[in-house]
Design a protein around this motif. Sequence first.
Motif, PDB file in Angstrom:
ATOM      1  N   ASN A  75       0.815  -1.215   0.000  1.00  0.00           N
ATOM      2  CA  ASN A  75       0.000   0.000   0.000  1.00  0.00           C
ATOM      3  C   ASN A  75       0.848   1.265   0.000  1.00  0.00           C
ATOM      4  N   GLY A 112      -1.577   3.275  -3.376  1.00  0.00           N
ATOM      5  CA  GLY A 112      -0.576   3.364  -4.437  1.00  0.00           C
ATOM      6  C   GLY A 112      -0.803   2.305  -5.500  1.00  0.00           C
ATOM      7  N   LYS A 144      -3.021   4.725   1.584  1.00  0.00           N
ATOM      8  CA  LYS A 144      -2.271   5.430   0.543  1.00  0.00           C
ATOM      9  C   LYS A 144      -2.736   5.117  -0.874  1.00  0.00           C
ATOM     10  N   THR A 159      -8.141   1.290   6.304  1.00  0.00           N
ATOM     11  CA  THR A 159      -8.237   2.586   5.626  1.00  0.00           C
ATOM     12  C   THR A 159      -8.743   3.644   6.600  1.00  0.00           C
ATOM     13  N   PHE A 197       2.732   4.724  -1.688  1.00  0.00           N
ATOM     14  CA  PHE A 197       2.176   5.946  -2.253  1.00  0.00           C
ATOM     15  C   PHE A 197       2.534   6.120  -3.724  1.00  0.00           C
ATOM     16  N   GLU A 234       8.003   4.873  -1.349  1.00  0.00           N
ATOM     17  CA  GLU A 234       6.556   4.688  -1.229  1.00  0.00           C
ATOM     18  C   GLU A 234       5.866   5.375  -2.384  1.00  0.00           C
ATOM     19  N   ARG A 286      -0.630   3.469   9.602  1.00  0.00           N
ATOM     20  CA  ARG A 286      -0.331   2.113   9.131  1.00  0.00           C
ATOM     21  C   ARG A 286      -0.038   1.195  10.308  1.00  0.00           C
TER      22      ARG A 286
END
Length: 191
Positions: free
Chosen positions: A45, A81, A79, A133, A47, A191, A138
């Motif tokens: 997860n 990503g 995030k 979420t 970015f 990230e 995190r």
Amino acid sequence: IFFISLRIKIETHEENRGILEALQVSTKQYKADIDQLLIISDPFNGFNRHCPISAFLPAVLAASGLATLSQGVKEMGPKFGVTHSQVLAEAGVNVDLTVQQANQRLNNADLTWAFIDQQHATPDLYALQELRTRMIKRPSLATLEKLIMPIKAQGKTHLQIGFVHKAYPSVLAKLAHQAGFDSALIIRGIE
């Protein structure tokens, strides 16, 4: 509250190990009929908003003789990503394999690579996505989910794992050893 509290105080090794053991117990596990297996667990997860090139490593490594499994999720907050799952799906790869189907691909001498989504390997952990979420912070799950071993080789199982924060290499190395990996390549990423 439990996971946020652990993150704020910084998890102890014993706490991380206990959570990892619980995650592994709830993971569907298979043993592949192969001598060596590399499991790639880049951050699930991050970015990143660009294509993670490591999504293509399993196919390249398999063509070079090393059976490789990539694991992850389609998307993960907070995030959201770009993930291996998204990249592979865009490339036409079936990213909806069960653990058994991924194991069959690894055992197929013409393929020897697969992607497995957390929803199939560890469904109870996957079910926490909405909660994770909403947590924003995190939790230790973001670190430990990358150490899950849904498929193990007959011989040696290796781990390639990414990290961002400086404190994690020693944490990941110790946990990878305790989780049963024969070796771990721990790479600082972004990230």
